[in-house]
Design a protein around this motif. Structure first.
Motif, PDB file in Angstrom:
ATOM      1  N   PRO A  74      57.328  54.043  44.458  1.00 63.38           N
ATOM      2  CA  PRO A  74      56.063  53.461  44.888  1.00 63.38           C
ATOM      3  C   PRO A  74      54.953  53.852  43.920  1.00 63.38           C
ATOM      4  O   PRO A  74      55.019  54.896  43.264  1.00 63.38           O
ATOM      5  CB  PRO A  74      55.841  54.057  46.266  1.00 63.38           C
ATOM      6  N   ALA A  75      53.946  53.018  43.848  1.00 62.81           N
ATOM      7  CA  ALA A  75      52.837  53.270  42.941  1.00 62.81           C
ATOM      8  C   ALA A  75      51.967  54.429  43.428  1.00 62.81           C
ATOM      9  O   ALA A  75      51.463  55.199  42.623  1.00 62.81           O
ATOM     10  CB  ALA A  75      51.991  52.006  42.779  1.00 62.81           C
ATOM     11  N   ASN A  76      51.810  54.547  44.729  1.00 65.88           N
ATOM     12  CA  ASN A  76      50.990  55.611  45.316  1.00 65.88           C
ATOM     13  C   ASN A  76      51.842  56.433  46.263  1.00 65.88           C
ATOM     14  O   ASN A  76      52.531  55.868  47.114  1.00 65.88           O
ATOM     15  CB  ASN A  76      49.814  55.026  46.101  1.00 65.88           C
ATOM     16  N   ILE A  77      51.790  57.753  46.101  1.00 64.60           N
ATOM     17  CA  ILE A  77      52.515  58.622  47.027  1.00 64.60           C
ATOM     18  C   ILE A  77      51.599  59.746  47.487  1.00 64.60           C
ATOM     19  O   ILE A  77      50.600  60.059  46.827  1.00 64.60           O
ATOM     20  CB  ILE A  77      53.808  59.203  46.407  1.00 64.60           C
ATOM     21  N   THR A  78      51.961  60.335  48.608  1.00 61.10           N
ATOM     22  CA  THR A  78      51.252  61.495  49.140  1.00 61.10           C
ATOM     23  C   THR A  78      52.268  62.602  49.345  1.00 61.10           C
ATOM     24  O   THR A  78      53.321  62.377  49.950  1.00 61.10           O
ATOM     25  CB  THR A  78      50.555  61.144  50.477  1.00 61.10           C
ATOM     26  N   VAL A  79      51.953  63.795  48.816  1.00 61.26           N
ATOM     27  CA  VAL A  79      52.849  64.947  48.944  1.00 61.26           C
ATOM     28  C   VAL A  79      52.036  66.157  49.368  1.00 61.26           C
ATOM     29  O   VAL A  79      50.812  66.172  49.242  1.00 61.26           O
ATOM     30  CB  VAL A  79      53.580  65.256  47.610  1.00 61.26           C
ATOM     31  N   GLY A  91      64.481  51.517  34.255  1.00 60.50           N
ATOM     32  CA  GLY A  91      64.376  50.281  33.483  1.00 60.50           C
ATOM     33  C   GLY A  91      65.022  50.425  32.118  1.00 60.50           C
ATOM     34  O   GLY A  91      65.616  51.455  31.795  1.00 60.50           O
ATOM     35  N   ASP A  92      64.877  49.390  31.322  1.00 60.69           N
ATOM     36  CA  ASP A  92      65.439  49.386  29.978  1.00 60.69           C
ATOM     37  C   ASP A  92      64.434  49.859  28.929  1.00 60.69           C
ATOM     38  O   ASP A  92      64.817  50.236  27.828  1.00 60.69           O
ATOM     39  CB  ASP A  92      65.910  47.972  29.602  1.00 60.69           C
ATOM     40  N   LEU A  93      63.145  49.813  29.264  1.00 52.27           N
ATOM     41  CA  LEU A  93      62.105  50.173  28.304  1.00 52.27           C
ATOM     42  C   LEU A  93      61.749  51.654  28.413  1.00 52.27           C
ATOM     43  O   LEU A  93      61.852  52.241  29.493  1.00 52.27           O
ATOM     44  CB  LEU A  93      60.839  49.347  28.575  1.00 52.27           C
ATOM     45  N   PRO A  94      61.278  52.273  27.332  1.00 52.42           N
ATOM     46  CA  PRO A  94      60.793  53.657  27.417  1.00 52.42           C
ATOM     47  C   PRO A  94      59.445  53.690  28.134  1.00 52.42           C
ATOM     48  O   PRO A  94      58.676  52.727  28.073  1.00 52.42           O
ATOM     49  CB  PRO A  94      60.658  54.081  25.950  1.00 52.42           C
ATOM     50  N   HIS A  95      59.162  54.812  28.825  1.00 54.72           N
ATOM     51  CA  HIS A  95      57.916  54.975  29.571  1.00 54.72           C
ATOM     52  C   HIS A  95      57.472  56.425  29.522  1.00 54.72           C
ATOM     53  O   HIS A  95      58.256  57.313  29.203  1.00 54.72           O
ATOM     54  CB  HIS A  95      58.092  54.562  31.042  1.00 54.72           C
ATOM     55  N   THR A  96      56.211  56.652  29.898  1.00 49.89           N
ATOM     56  CA  THR A  96      55.702  58.012  30.084  1.00 49.89           C
ATOM     57  C   THR A  96      55.046  58.109  31.441  1.00 49.89           C
ATOM     58  O   THR A  96      54.762  57.092  32.087  1.00 49.89           O
ATOM     59  CB  THR A  96      54.642  58.394  29.015  1.00 49.89           C
ATOM     60  N   VAL A  97      54.806  59.343  31.874  1.00 48.92           N
ATOM     61  CA  VAL A  97      54.014  59.637  33.066  1.00 48.92           C
ATOM     62  C   VAL A  97      52.888  60.522  32.569  1.00 48.92           C
ATOM     63  O   VAL A  97      53.108  61.681  32.224  1.00 48.92           O
ATOM     64  CB  VAL A  97      54.868  60.368  34.129  1.00 48.92           C
ATOM     65  N   THR A  98      51.681  59.960  32.485  1.00 46.96           N
ATOM     66  CA  THR A  98      50.576  60.676  31.865  1.00 46.96           C
ATOM     67  C   THR A  98      49.338  60.640  32.757  1.00 46.96           C
ATOM     68  O   THR A  98      48.751  59.580  32.977  1.00 46.96           O
ATOM     69  CB  THR A  98      50.229  60.054  30.489  1.00 46.96           C
ATOM     70  N   SER A  99      48.948  61.823  33.244  1.00 40.96           N
ATOM     71  CA  SER A  99      47.768  61.940  34.091  1.00 40.96           C
ATOM     72  C   SER A  99      46.514  62.048  33.239  1.00 40.96           C
ATOM     73  O   SER A  99      46.535  62.619  32.149  1.00 40.96           O
ATOM     74  CB  SER A  99      47.894  63.188  34.965  1.00 40.96           C
ATOM     75  N   ALA A 123      45.730  70.804  45.419  1.00 39.74           N
ATOM     76  CA  ALA A 123      45.404  69.618  46.226  1.00 39.74           C
ATOM     77  C   ALA A 123      44.442  68.733  45.452  1.00 39.74           C
ATOM     78  O   ALA A 123      43.646  69.200  44.643  1.00 39.74           O
ATOM     79  CB  ALA A 123      44.787  70.042  47.555  1.00 39.74           C
ATOM     80  N   GLY A 124      44.542  67.441  45.668  1.00 42.97           N
ATOM     81  CA  GLY A 124      43.658  66.495  45.007  1.00 42.97           C
ATOM     82  C   GLY A 124      44.354  65.173  44.768  1.00 42.97           C
ATOM     83  O   GLY A 124      45.458  64.925  45.256  1.00 42.97           O
ATOM     84  N   THR A 125      43.719  64.327  43.994  1.00 38.83           N
ATOM     85  CA  THR A 125      44.264  63.021  43.654  1.00 38.83           C
ATOM     86  C   THR A 125      44.515  62.982  42.154  1.00 38.83           C
ATOM     87  O   THR A 125      43.628  63.319  41.366  1.00 38.83           O
ATOM     88  CB  THR A 125      43.279  61.902  44.050  1.00 38.83           C
ATOM     89  N   THR A 143      48.098  66.970  49.390  1.00 40.13           N
ATOM     90  CA  THR A 143      47.387  67.548  50.533  1.00 40.13           C
ATOM     91  C   THR A 143      47.763  69.011  50.683  1.00 40.13           C
ATOM     92  O   THR A 143      48.763  69.474  50.128  1.00 40.13           O
ATOM     93  CB  THR A 143      47.740  66.781  51.817  1.00 40.13           C
ATOM     94  N   GLU A 144      46.959  69.743  51.434  1.00 39.99           N
ATOM     95  CA  GLU A 144      47.226  71.174  51.686  1.00 39.99           C
ATOM     96  C   GLU A 144      48.480  71.367  52.498  1.00 39.99           C
ATOM     97  O   GLU A 144      48.901  70.612  53.256  1.00 39.99           O
ATOM     98  CB  GLU A 144      46.041  71.806  52.421  1.00 39.99           C
TER      99      GLU A 144
END
Length: 144
Positions: A74-79, A91-99, A123-125, A143-144
């Motif tokens: 999912p695009a948005n998650i809460t933990v 997928g077949d393409l390369p990707h990154t996860v960059t905040s 905690a935060g977004t 979340t806390e």
């Protein structure tokens, strides 16, 4: 008289064939609609960081994100604070996860089948993108 019987018989066959085609078309339409609904549900990969709650998973199941060629799912998650989230490039393409936040996730380039994990201790977004495909956006709410 035999021409009349032949024409009537052919007309009956034409009517039957038309009825069969109509029934087949109606069944195909129902099947296509069912498939479309299933596909839309299973490939919900919105890249809008303002997705509504439908794109969020409950906290206990929100520790996995799939990277497809078109977005994060999912695009948005809460933990909860202390949760380790795993991103998998399916997928077949390369990707990154960059905040954009220095304390958020920052992966190397992930090739097909590779994973990246990050533990959220604050905690935060945390908004993130794929550096290679900036239109791909995601968000983790901690979340806390």
């Amino acid at each position: 008289m035999s021409k009349k019987v032949t024409i009537v018989a052919l007309s009956g066959v034409v009517v039957i064939v038309l009825l069969v085609l109509i029934v087949m078309a109606a069944n195909n339409k129902d099947t296509a609609n069912d498939t479309g609904t299933t596909n839309n549900t299973s490939t919900s990969t919105s890249t809008d960081s303002n997705n509504d709650a439908a794109d969020e998973k409950p906290a206990e199941a929100a520790d996995k994100v799939t990277i497809q060629d078109s977005g994060f799912s999912p695009a948005n998650i809460t933990v909860k604070k202390g949760t380790t989230v795993t991103w998998t490039n399916s997928g077949d393409l390369p990707h990154t996860v960059t905040s954009s936040d220095e304390s958020g996730p920052k992966s190397a380039t992930l090739q097909a089948g590779e994973t990246y994990t990050f533990t959220f201790n604050t905690a935060g977004t945390f908004n993130y993108i794929c550096d290679l495909h900036p239109s791909m956006k995601g968000m983790v709410t901690v979340t806390e």
